[in-house]
Each structure stands twice: as structure tokens, then as C-alpha cells.
Design an enzyme around this catalytic site. Structure first.
Site, PDB file in Angstrom:
ATOM      1  CB  CYS A   1      -0.984  -0.005   1.175  1.00 42.30           C
ATOM      2  SG  CYS A   1      -0.210   0.080   2.798  1.00 42.30           S
TER       3      CYS A   1
ATOM      4  CG  ASN B   1       4.614  -1.639   4.843  1.00 41.47           C
ATOM      5  OD1 ASN B   1       5.767  -1.917   5.172  1.00 41.47           O
ATOM      6  ND2 ASN B   1       3.668  -2.542   4.868  1.00 41.47           N
TER       7      ASN B   1
ATOM      8  CB  CYS C   1      -3.210   2.018   7.091  1.00 44.10           C
ATOM      9  SG  CYS C   1      -2.740   3.582   7.871  1.00 44.10           S
ATOM     10  NE  ARG C   2      -4.500   1.585   2.005  1.00 46.23           N
ATOM     11  CZ  ARG C   2      -4.380   2.240   0.876  1.00 46.23           C
ATOM     12  NH1 ARG C   2      -5.325   2.121  -0.028  1.00 46.23           N
ATOM     13  NH2 ARG C   2      -3.337   3.006   0.644  1.00 46.23           N
ATOM     14  CB  SER C   3       0.332  -3.378   2.830  1.00 44.62           C
ATOM     15  OG  SER C   3       1.220  -2.462   3.393  1.00 44.62           O
TER      16      SER C   3
ATOM     17  CG  ASP D   1      -4.869   5.807   2.802  1.00 46.76           C
ATOM     18  OD1 ASP D   1      -4.798   5.401   3.979  1.00 46.76           O
ATOM     19  OD2 ASP D   1      -4.045   6.576   2.290  1.00 46.76           O
TER      20      ASP D   1
HETATM   21  P1  4NP Z   1      -1.519   3.005   3.959  1.00 46.19           P
HETATM   22  O1  4NP Z   1      -2.018   4.451   4.473  1.00 46.19           O
HETATM   23  O2  4NP Z   1      -1.086   3.206   2.538  1.00 46.19           O
HETATM   24  O3  4NP Z   1      -2.742   2.139   4.056  1.00 46.19           O
HETATM   25  O4  4NP Z   1      -0.405   2.579   4.896  1.00 46.19           O
HETATM   26  C1  4NP Z   1      -1.187   5.575   4.420  1.00 46.19           C
HETATM   27  C2  4NP Z   1      -0.315   5.830   5.437  1.00 46.19           C
HETATM   28  C3  4NP Z   1       0.471   6.962   5.408  1.00 46.19           C
HETATM   29  C4  4NP Z   1       0.392   7.832   4.350  1.00 46.19           C
HETATM   30  C5  4NP Z   1      -0.491   7.581   3.319  1.00 46.19           C
HETATM   31  C6  4NP Z   1      -1.275   6.440   3.346  1.00 46.19           C
HETATM   32  N1  4NP Z   1       1.197   9.002   4.335  1.00 46.19           N
HETATM   33  O5  4NP Z   1       1.051   9.813   3.390  1.00 46.19           O
HETATM   34  O6  4NP Z   1       2.016   9.202   5.236  1.00 46.19           O
END
Ligand code: 4NP
Length: 154
Positions: free
Chosen positions: A9, A12, A14-16, A124
Site C-alpha cells: 500500500c 505500509n 495501515c492496509r498492507s 486508505d
Molecule cells: P496506507 O495508508 O497506505 O494504508 O499505509 C497511508 C499511510 C500513510 C500515508 C499515506 C497512506 N502518508 O502519506 O504518510
């Protein structure tokens, strides 16, 4: 033969990591061995960090532990992993852009397994207040991981 799955994701955190833990749990419960599961980020912002506390607590509510440390995807991953999963269309276009020509990995969107078309994007939840979006992502991963295992790892 060992098969290798990489969950991707944007951050890395939240989702993955949720997808990684859910896939491992799904495989363990089915007594399916010889599958290695990891996760990684498209971006470098959170490299070296633990997952978002809301991802960790959502998994804990389902008696699952997340000890993952964030890493960023590398060119080599496309040669090492059999399946690389994105969570949304942006992840998929980044993966297609990053993939070296002729790489071994099959690039798949996790929600294309087992989920209805209107529900196939694992959104997200990072910028949302609270953890509701994390529970939604968890539930999507449970359905999709089981469907993928049944369809492709049987
Ligand atoms: P993820 O969510 O892709 O599901 O881990 C996010 C976590 C952090 C950020 C974006 C999406 N960020 O921009 O820091």
C-alpha cells in the site's frame, strides 16, 4: 515449492500490514504451508516504523499480532515474489510503473478476489478520524485473502 506473497500500500502502516497479518492467519487456519507473506510501502515516509496504532489495535481486537516494521518496495521484490498485491488503483499503477520488464511477480489487486465490484477498493483509512476504516479494511482482507487462497493457492 514455496510461494511468496507481498502486500503493498502507499505507506505500509495501515492496509498492507493488515493484509499481511490476515493472509498469514488465513493460511495458518487452513493449514496451508510453504507460503511466505510480507508487506511493503510504495513511499518511504514511514520506513523503520511500526504500523499505525489503529492497525495494531484493530488486529488485536481479532486476536492477531502485528510486529511488522515498514520497508519500501525494491526492484528485487518483483523478481522474488510470485504475487504482489495492491490495495487500490493508485497502488496498481505505481506497481506497474515500478515493475522491471519481464519480472516474475503477478500484480493483482487484493479486492478483486471475493469482493463485490463496488467494494473492491481497499480504501486508505490513514486520514480518517478513529479506527472504523481500519475495521472495514480488515473485513475486506478477510474475505479477499480466503478467496485468493481458494482460487490460486489450492
Ligand atoms: P496506507 O495508508 O497506505 O494504508 O499505509 C497511508 C499511510 C500513510 C500515508 C499515506 C497512506 N502518508 O502519506 O504518510
Amino acid at each position: 515449492m514455496v510461494q511468496k506473497i507481498l502486500m503493498i500500500c502507499l505507506g505500509n502502516i495501515c492496509r498492507s500490514p493488515i493484509a499481511e497479518v490476515v493472509m498469514v492467519d488465513t493460511l495458518e487456519k487452513a493449514n496451508k504451508k510453504n507460503v511466505v507473506v510480507d508487506s511493503a510501502a510504495i513511499g518511504s515516509w514511514h520506513v523503520g516504523n511500526r504500523a499505525d496504532p489503529r492497525a495494531i489495535s484493530t488486529l488485536a481486537q481479532h486476536d492477531l499480532k502485528c510486529t511488522h516494521i515498514v520497508r519500501q518496495i525494491e526492484k528485487q521484490d518483483f523478481a522474488e515474489f510470485d504475487f504482489i498485491f495492491g490495495m487500490d488503483e493508485d497502488n496498481m499503477s505505481e506497481l506497474r510503473r515500478l515493475a522491471p520488464k519481464g519480472s516474475k511477480a503477478e500484480l493483482l489487486m487484493l479486492g478483486d478476489f471475493g469482493l463485490e465490484a463496488k467494494n473492491r477498493i481497499i480504501e486508505d483509512p490513514y486520514y480518517e478520524r478513529g479506527a472504523a476504516g481500519f475495521e472495514t479494511a480488515y473485513q475486506q482482507c478477510v474475505v479477499a485473502c480466503a478467496a485468493f487462497m481458494k482460487e490460486r493457492l489450492a
